[in-house]
Design an enzyme around this catalytic site. Structure first.
Site, PDB file in Angstrom:
ATOM      1  N   HIS A   3      16.562  13.187 -11.658  1.00  0.00           N
ATOM      2  CA  HIS A   3      15.811  14.039 -10.721  1.00  0.00           C
ATOM      3  C   HIS A   3      14.366  13.529 -10.569  1.00  0.00           C
ATOM      4  CE1 HIS A   3      14.725  18.013  -8.887  1.00  0.00           C
ATOM      5  NE2 HIS A   3      13.543  17.666  -9.359  1.00  0.00           N
ATOM      6  N   GLU A   4      13.695  13.392 -11.705  1.00  0.00           N
ATOM      7  CA  GLU A   4      12.284  12.978 -11.635  1.00  0.00           C
ATOM      8  C   GLU A   4      12.156  11.549 -11.091  1.00  0.00           C
ATOM      9  OE1 GLU A   4      10.053  15.172 -11.769  1.00  0.00           O
ATOM     10  OE2 GLU A   4      11.330  16.730 -12.630  1.00  0.00           O
ATOM     11  N   HIS A  61      11.935  11.692  -7.454  1.00  0.00           N
ATOM     12  CA  HIS A  61      10.554  11.912  -7.002  1.00  0.00           C
ATOM     13  C   HIS A  61       9.751  10.609  -7.119  1.00  0.00           C
ATOM     14  CE1 HIS A  61      10.630  16.240  -6.487  1.00  0.00           C
ATOM     15  NE2 HIS A  61      11.018  16.478  -7.725  1.00  0.00           N
ATOM     16  N   GLU A 113      11.424  17.290  -2.849  1.00  0.00           N
ATOM     17  CA  GLU A 113      12.565  17.786  -3.607  1.00  0.00           C
ATOM     18  C   GLU A 113      13.889  17.316  -2.986  1.00  0.00           C
ATOM     19  OE1 GLU A 113      11.992  19.086  -6.402  1.00  0.00           O
ATOM     20  OE2 GLU A 113      13.864  20.047  -6.985  1.00  0.00           O
TER      21      GLU A 113
END
Ligand code: ZN
Length: 500
Positions: A264-265, A268, A294
């Site tokens: 997830h990170e 980003h 997001e």
């Protein structure tokens, strides 16, 4: 006018630097700073925020923007400079409304609240966080009054994270999601519960860390321009061109906690690493909104990282790293476990189907507090009642309840709904990427992610904040934000997994 533009850019670059310095110090506070540094750090962050705010909202910046705005009509509307002037003018318009002392007070309160939150969460003691949280909501409400709003103070705060979005839009989207998700959650609950005990064994921290690092490297996160450190809450922080950092948290007794949040990170991080270098140190060196940011993290985490194709490639590798846990465990058992749907207490560990319900709860609480229907001290009660109502769960203590998220402690009120907006956008964007590049699914099965990342770079990342969020989504997918593709995706995927 060239001179004026150069003057504006130089000013904006210095303001960017001041904010980047704050970002470094805030990252340090969440990773390495000893607890004793909180008071001093709060003062430093308050000073830096005030200086950046004063410099940006000065009459000098305003004068330059006014002069440069007169040149816009004759210029290419999609040119970087035109877009830079427009974005800076919008930011100026918004920030100009806040007095410098409120900005400094907010930064100080947030730095102190963060320390109070870390302690309160570990002690499961909401009362220890209450004064700091009351301060955050009071200051947020004051900021909303300065920004101004027509319908709800939430509008004024949401606009800072998701320009152009309205509380009413968020309400409508949540209503659509509720109508689509509740029957799906019920249908899944009527099926035999997935056994995910395979994920709930002991997975050694060091090996988890190495495996996740290998995965995100292969996805395309560049460690020459980034690094990953431990923090109580995973996040991504950018300090400028060539320095985009991730943080992570490992749970030795639940495999997905670290791996899925690292992906997830990294989603980003890859966005930030894909920004066009010539936009560096300017207001365009960022994403247009948190929702779009997001959309990228969720795309990698869920549409890639929880897909059958991804695990076809990675499951044998995971088995070879953790033979003691996974030898003899069928692919199908693992794939079902990593996609298990079950109402749970912790948002960041929620499955794709129930995730939006967690966001809905936070959104409703924030709106109620801001609109004066709920007192901050009554948040735990409201939180627990909603978890019972929407997810059927009893919250055993506040660390698993209203103290679980970092956001309020950092002053981010009005932020949570962007997660749901991002989820919707992630599916629209991923489907367009596959329509343009039909090889993407087969590439993912071979552990090749360059076709997907290349498409995202070309269509989204490189533009930074040149376009408004709604405008970018329309340009990329040809449609405005829509809940239908997201609901159809969940229906399709989980009907297959649960044999509905
Ligand atoms: Zn995120």
């Amino acid at each position: 006018m060239e001179e004026k533009l150069a003057e504006l850019k130089a000013r904006l670059a210095e303001i960017y630097d001041l904010r980047a310095a704050s970002a470094v110090l805030s990252w340090d506070q969440q990773t390495y700073m000893p607890p004793g540094g909180a008071g001093a750090r709060a003062e430093i962050l308050a000073t830096l925020s005030r200086l950046a705010h004063e410099k940006f909202t000065s009459t000098e910046t305003g004068r330059l923007l006014d002069e440069l705005k007169t040149t816009l009509d004759s210029a290419d509307p999609d040119g970087d400079d035109v877009r830079l002037i427009q974005a800076a003018a919008r930011d100026y318009e918004r920030e100009h409304k806040l007095p410098a002392e409120l900005v400094a007070e907010f930064a100080r309160a947030a730095a102190l609240a963060h320390e109070a939150w870390v302690k309160a969460r570990s002690e499961k003691n909401f009362q220890a966080f209450l004064p700091a949280l009351e301060k955050i909501f009071t200051l947020s409400r004051r900021a909303a009054d300065y920004y101004g709003f027509a319908d709800s103070p939430y509008d004024a705060l949401l606009d800072g994270y998701e320009p152009g979005a309205k509380t009413a839009d968020v309400r409508r989207i949540f209503a659509e999601l509720r109508d689509g998700l509740v029957p799906l959650v019920k249908a899944i609950a009527a099926r035999p519960e997935t056994d995910d005990s395979v994920l709930r064994q002991r997975y050694a921290e060091q090996k988890q860390w190495q495996f996740a690092e290998e995965v995100i490297k292969k996805l395309g996160y560049d460690f020459d321009r980034g690094r990953q450190d431990k923090a109580p809450h995973p996040f991504c922080a950018t300090f400028g061109l060539g320095d985009v950092r991730l943080t992570a948290r490992v749970d030795e007794n639940f495999l997905p906690t670290h791996l899925m949040s690292a992906i997830h990170e990294a989603g980003h991080g890859m966005y930030e690493q894909g920004l066009t270098p010539s936009l560096a140190r300017s207001p365009l060196f960022d994403a247009p909104s948190l929702g779009l940011h997001e959309s990228q993290s969720r795309l990698w985490e869920n549409l890639v990282g929880r897909s059958r194709g991804f695990w076809k490639y990675y499951y044998p590798r995971l088995q070879s790293v953790f033979p003691e846990n996974l030898d003899g465990v069928d692919f199908g058992v693992f794939y079902q476990a990593i996609n298990k749907v079950k109402p749970s207490l912790i948002r960041v560990e929620a499955d794709e189907v129930t995730y939006s319900l967690h966001i809905m709860i936070r959104f409703e609480i924030e709106v109620d507090v801001l609109e004066g229907r709920l007192a901050v001290q009554d948040i735990p009660g409201a939180w627990n009642a909603k978890y019972k109502d929407y997810l059927g769960l009893d919250v055993p203590d506040d660390s698993l309840g209203c103290l679980q998220d970092v956001h309020w402690s950092m002053g981010y009120v009005g932020y949570f709904s962007t997660y749901t907006l991002g989820n919707l956008a992630s599916v629209q964007i991923f489907e367009k990427a596959m329509a343009d590049e039909p090889a993407i699914p087969a590439d993912i099965e071979r552990g090749e992610f360059a076709s997907l990342l290349g498409w995202l770079r070309m269509n989204i990342h490189q533009h930074g904040r040149k376009y408004q969020p709604g405008e970018l989504l329309q340009r990329v997918t040809g449609r405005p934000l829509d809940s239908a593709p997201y609901l159809a995706y969940l229906q399709r995927k989980y009907s297959e997994i649960y044999g509905l």
